[in-house]
Design a protein around this motif. Sequence first.
Motif, PDB file in Angstrom:
ATOM      1  N   TRP A  90       0.819  -1.218   0.000  1.00  0.00           N
ATOM      2  CA  TRP A  90       0.000   0.000   0.000  1.00  0.00           C
ATOM      3  C   TRP A  90       0.849   1.263   0.000  1.00  0.00           C
ATOM      4  CZ3 TRP A  90      -4.214  -2.170  -1.287  1.00  0.00           C
ATOM      5  CH2 TRP A  90      -4.683  -3.329  -0.676  1.00  0.00           C
ATOM      6  N   GLU A  91       1.936   1.220   0.724  1.00  0.00           N
ATOM      7  CA  GLU A  91       2.870   2.342   0.765  1.00  0.00           C
ATOM      8  C   GLU A  91       4.269   1.774   0.960  1.00  0.00           C
ATOM      9  OE1 GLU A  91       2.849   4.716   4.454  1.00  0.00           O
ATOM     10  OE2 GLU A  91       1.132   3.490   5.068  1.00  0.00           O
ATOM     11  N   MET A  92       5.264   2.459   0.414  1.00  0.00           N
ATOM     12  CA  MET A  92       6.630   1.949   0.449  1.00  0.00           C
ATOM     13  C   MET A  92       7.587   3.084   0.783  1.00  0.00           C
ATOM     14  SD  MET A  92       6.316  -0.289  -3.058  1.00  0.00           S
ATOM     15  CE  MET A  92       7.942  -1.026  -2.979  1.00  0.00           C
ATOM     16  N   PRO A  93       8.657   2.801   1.516  1.00  0.00           N
ATOM     17  CA  PRO A  93       9.669   3.842   1.735  1.00  0.00           C
ATOM     18  C   PRO A  93      10.289   4.262   0.397  1.00  0.00           C
ATOM     19  CG  PRO A  93       9.978   1.993   3.254  1.00  0.00           C
ATOM     20  CD  PRO A  93       8.993   1.548   2.221  1.00  0.00           C
ATOM     21  N   MET A  94      10.467   5.562   0.228  1.00  0.00           N
ATOM     22  CA  MET A  94      11.091   6.109  -0.979  1.00  0.00           C
ATOM     23  C   MET A  94      12.360   6.846  -0.587  1.00  0.00           C
ATOM     24  SD  MET A  94      11.057   6.677  -4.285  1.00  0.00           S
ATOM     25  CE  MET A  94       9.428   6.690  -5.073  1.00  0.00           C
ATOM     26  N   HIS A  95      13.503   6.432  -1.097  1.00  0.00           N
ATOM     27  CA  HIS A  95      14.796   7.058  -0.832  1.00  0.00           C
ATOM     28  C   HIS A  95      15.061   8.047  -1.965  1.00  0.00           C
ATOM     29  CE1 HIS A  95      16.092   3.958   2.256  1.00  0.00           C
ATOM     30  NE2 HIS A  95      15.002   3.425   1.731  1.00  0.00           N
ATOM     31  N   PHE A  96      14.912   9.341  -1.684  1.00  0.00           N
ATOM     32  CA  PHE A  96      14.925  10.319  -2.773  1.00  0.00           C
ATOM     33  C   PHE A  96      16.060  11.332  -2.704  1.00  0.00           C
ATOM     34  CE2 PHE A  96      12.266  12.160   0.549  1.00  0.00           C
ATOM     35  CZ  PHE A  96      12.713  13.474   0.613  1.00  0.00           C
ATOM     36  N   SER A  97      16.717  11.495  -1.573  1.00  0.00           N
ATOM     37  CA  SER A  97      17.849  12.424  -1.548  1.00  0.00           C
ATOM     38  C   SER A  97      19.076  11.729  -2.130  1.00  0.00           C
ATOM     39  CB  SER A  97      18.147  12.879  -0.122  1.00  0.00           C
ATOM     40  OG  SER A  97      18.742  11.825   0.623  1.00  0.00           O
ATOM     41  N   HIS A  98      20.091  12.511  -2.443  1.00  0.00           N
ATOM     42  CA  HIS A  98      21.305  11.934  -3.008  1.00  0.00           C
ATOM     43  C   HIS A  98      21.938  10.935  -2.041  1.00  0.00           C
ATOM     44  CE1 HIS A  98      25.467  11.760  -4.524  1.00  0.00           C
ATOM     45  NE2 HIS A  98      24.971  12.132  -5.696  1.00  0.00           N
ATOM     46  N   ALA A  99      22.047  11.316  -0.777  1.00  0.00           N
ATOM     47  CA  ALA A  99      22.673  10.432   0.203  1.00  0.00           C
ATOM     48  C   ALA A  99      21.865   9.161   0.416  1.00  0.00           C
ATOM     49  CB  ALA A  99      22.864  11.168   1.530  1.00  0.00           C
ATOM     50  N   ALA A 100      20.534   9.298   0.514  1.00  0.00           N
ATOM     51  CA  ALA A 100      19.690   8.132   0.753  1.00  0.00           C
ATOM     52  C   ALA A 100      19.727   7.179  -0.441  1.00  0.00           C
ATOM     53  CB  ALA A 100      18.252   8.575   1.021  1.00  0.00           C
ATOM     54  N   TYR A 101      19.691   7.745  -1.639  1.00  0.00           N
ATOM     55  CA  TYR A 101      19.774   6.941  -2.863  1.00  0.00           C
ATOM     56  C   TYR A 101      21.135   6.256  -2.942  1.00  0.00           C
ATOM     57  CZ  TYR A 101      19.164   5.983  -7.922  1.00  0.00           C
ATOM     58  OH  TYR A 101      19.031   5.396  -9.152  1.00  0.00           O
ATOM     59  N   ARG A 102      22.186   7.035  -2.722  1.00  0.00           N
ATOM     60  CA  ARG A 102      23.544   6.501  -2.826  1.00  0.00           C
ATOM     61  C   ARG A 102      23.812   5.406  -1.808  1.00  0.00           C
ATOM     62  NH1 ARG A 102      28.770   6.515  -1.510  1.00  0.00           N
ATOM     63  NH2 ARG A 102      30.333   6.961  -3.140  1.00  0.00           N
ATOM     64  N   ASN A 103      23.270   5.551  -0.611  1.00  0.00           N
ATOM     65  CA  ASN A 103      23.483   4.548   0.425  1.00  0.00           C
ATOM     66  C   ASN A 103      23.004   3.168  -0.013  1.00  0.00           C
ATOM     67  OD1 ASN A 103      24.665   6.318   2.215  1.00  0.00           O
ATOM     68  ND2 ASN A 103      22.787   6.695   3.388  1.00  0.00           N
ATOM     69  N   ILE A 104      21.999   3.147  -0.882  1.00  0.00           N
ATOM     70  CA  ILE A 104      21.487   1.871  -1.391  1.00  0.00           C
ATOM     71  C   ILE A 104      22.279   1.409  -2.605  1.00  0.00           C
ATOM     72  CG2 ILE A 104      19.529   0.796  -2.561  1.00  0.00           C
ATOM     73  CD1 ILE A 104      17.699   2.257  -0.645  1.00  0.00           C
ATOM     74  N   THR A 105      22.417   2.278  -3.602  1.00  0.00           N
ATOM     75  CA  THR A 105      22.996   1.827  -4.868  1.00  0.00           C
ATOM     76  C   THR A 105      24.501   1.599  -4.789  1.00  0.00           C
ATOM     77  OG1 THR A 105      23.228   4.100  -5.689  1.00  0.00           O
ATOM     78  CG2 THR A 105      21.179   2.948  -6.180  1.00  0.00           C
ATOM     79  N   HIS A 106      25.172   2.233  -3.842  1.00  0.00           N
ATOM     80  CA  HIS A 106      26.605   1.998  -3.656  1.00  0.00           C
ATOM     81  C   HIS A 106      26.877   0.947  -2.582  1.00  0.00           C
ATOM     82  CE1 HIS A 106      28.878   5.130  -6.049  1.00  0.00           C
ATOM     83  NE2 HIS A 106      27.626   5.514  -6.229  1.00  0.00           N
ATOM     84  N   ASP A 107      25.843   0.373  -2.006  1.00  0.00           N
ATOM     85  CA  ASP A 107      26.002  -0.683  -1.005  1.00  0.00           C
ATOM     86  C   ASP A 107      26.510  -1.950  -1.704  1.00  0.00           C
ATOM     87  OD1 ASP A 107      25.773  -2.676   0.881  1.00  0.00           O
ATOM     88  OD2 ASP A 107      23.700  -2.208   1.437  1.00  0.00           O
ATOM     89  N   PRO A 108      27.667  -2.477  -1.321  1.00  0.00           N
ATOM     90  CA  PRO A 108      28.202  -3.669  -2.001  1.00  0.00           C
ATOM     91  C   PRO A 108      27.382  -4.921  -1.762  1.00  0.00           C
ATOM     92  CG  PRO A 108      29.548  -3.124  -0.091  1.00  0.00           C
ATOM     93  CD  PRO A 108      28.579  -1.981  -0.275  1.00  0.00           C
ATOM     94  N   LYS A 109      26.404  -4.834  -0.864  1.00  0.00           N
ATOM     95  CA  LYS A 109      25.529  -5.987  -0.608  1.00  0.00           C
ATOM     96  C   LYS A 109      24.055  -5.578  -0.664  1.00  0.00           C
ATOM     97  CE  LYS A 109      28.863  -8.580   2.213  1.00  0.00           C
ATOM     98  NZ  LYS A 109      29.094  -9.278   3.511  1.00  0.00           N
ATOM     99  N   ALA A 110      23.723  -4.635  -1.523  1.00  0.00           N
ATOM    100  CA  ALA A 110      22.335  -4.164  -1.625  1.00  0.00           C
ATOM    101  C   ALA A 110      21.405  -5.310  -2.009  1.00  0.00           C
ATOM    102  CB  ALA A 110      22.241  -3.044  -2.661  1.00  0.00           C
ATOM    103  N   GLY A 111      20.241  -5.344  -1.377  1.00  0.00           N
ATOM    104  CA  GLY A 111      19.292  -6.421  -1.624  1.00  0.00           C
ATOM    105  C   GLY A 111      18.329  -6.117  -2.761  1.00  0.00           C
ATOM    106  N   ARG A 112      17.978  -7.151  -3.506  1.00  0.00           N
ATOM    107  CA  ARG A 112      16.961  -7.054  -4.557  1.00  0.00           C
ATOM    108  C   ARG A 112      15.989  -8.219  -4.397  1.00  0.00           C
ATOM    109  NH1 ARG A 112      18.320  -3.739  -8.926  1.00  0.00           N
ATOM    110  NH2 ARG A 112      16.064  -3.642  -9.145  1.00  0.00           N
TER     111      ARG A 112
END
Length: 469
Positions: A90-112
């Motif tokens: 119904w609702e999902m967390p949205m990471h929209f700032s540069h730091a919040a986005y980067r923390n996920i996409t640059h995470d060497p073990k990011a989950g999918r």
Amino acid sequence: MSAFFGLLGISMIPSVEDQIATYIYSNFRGFPLTVTGSLLTVRHFVYCTGDYIGCVKKEGAEDLVHIFGWEKGIGNFVPFSVSLLKHAHWEMPMHFSHAAYRNITHDPKAGRPMDAFVFSKKSDLPDGVLPDLEKNILLNFDTGTEEHWGRRKLIADMLPALNYTDEPVKLKIPNGENAKAFAHGVGLVESLVGPMLGGKLKKQVFDLVGLNIFQQLFGVDISEHLDDHFEYDKTFAPGVIGVPVMGFQGKRLKDIRAKIFARIKVGDIGRAFIKEAEKRGWDGETRLNEMVWIAMFAGYGGTGNLAYETLKFIVKDPETYVPLYKKDPRAFMIEAARHFPPVGGMNPVAYREDTTHTLANGVILTPKAGDLALTLSSGANMDPQVFKEPHAFIPNRPNGMKLLSWNNELDAFMSCDSVAGCPAAPRGCPGTWLSLRVATAAVGFFVDGLVEAGKAGNGEKSKGASGEL
């Protein structure tokens, strides 16, 4: 009903929409938030005349910033997807700032998540949407896993066109393509029809991009399949953002993809790719089939949209932007990619552990391990904490290479020895450099048409190009 249309009408005033969005996300949870949040997205599509890439994402990002602010850079968001809502997202967390986005996409073990493709659950997709030979796609694997790294390494090793180079692309021009005709055709009709239905001028851009993506990547000429591919994208692209795809449409996607795959697998690059994949323990045709699917999705669609949105921007003020493009085409296109990121983000991601987010408006989100979240490049690329005067168009701006349009920061990805990635940029798009080169060349072709048609002025206005969009 009249009250609904009245509210929809007044919400077209941006300042009013800001207040409505703030009220919705600060006062509603659960089903009421799902309904009102979905209606807010409907408003954005109406306001933007259906232009998702060029406008809807921007509207959503501005809502998030207005409600939740840049400091934490995380908000809650109602996904505009029948599939996700059907499965109680119904609702999902949205990471929209540069730091919040980067923390996920640059995470060497990011989950999918293994069971999702962007805004749809794979179980809801008809046959033909996903690759034919294997449904667990590269996008499904956690960053850094053996399967994720292995598939990326195969792509990097066997497709040399993906490697970084400053050499411009020597464009192959589709039969009948006329840059001057494009210049004369730009106008109100295209601005309305192009984004929603795929207007004639949009097709010109996508034909040029598609022909050269496949020529560069696989060494094959798909001229006879350009009409089919454009039809493919008109079904596939809405499906990516959650619009349901019908069974007959899935069958048509499969048929079109089969034609292009048949051409690629007998080419020199295709045969070498299959042979090397088999040496590494995979079924060669399965791996090549997935790569063709990726090229038809991200290569064609992502690069095509970047070129098209950039051209729509240029023709609004060619006297300013044509000289600016001519001055430094690559820098211009990097800044264009910051403003018009063709991909929404790394979506969805899956939390690796239980997490708590206390949002700026007091709402507390408590996602569990395995729950889904979203990222938004249209927010991250406009973060004033990283980009001074973020809404201004400034090629070669300070920190300009920190854009996240290709998932990892561009300067970090450039430091990698291979497009497979490295610790500094573990999940950059492998097609980053080819996409940038083809988009730059394609925009240049049509910019030359504007010059030839006498629509580029004398360049005297280019000094003022740093004004806000």
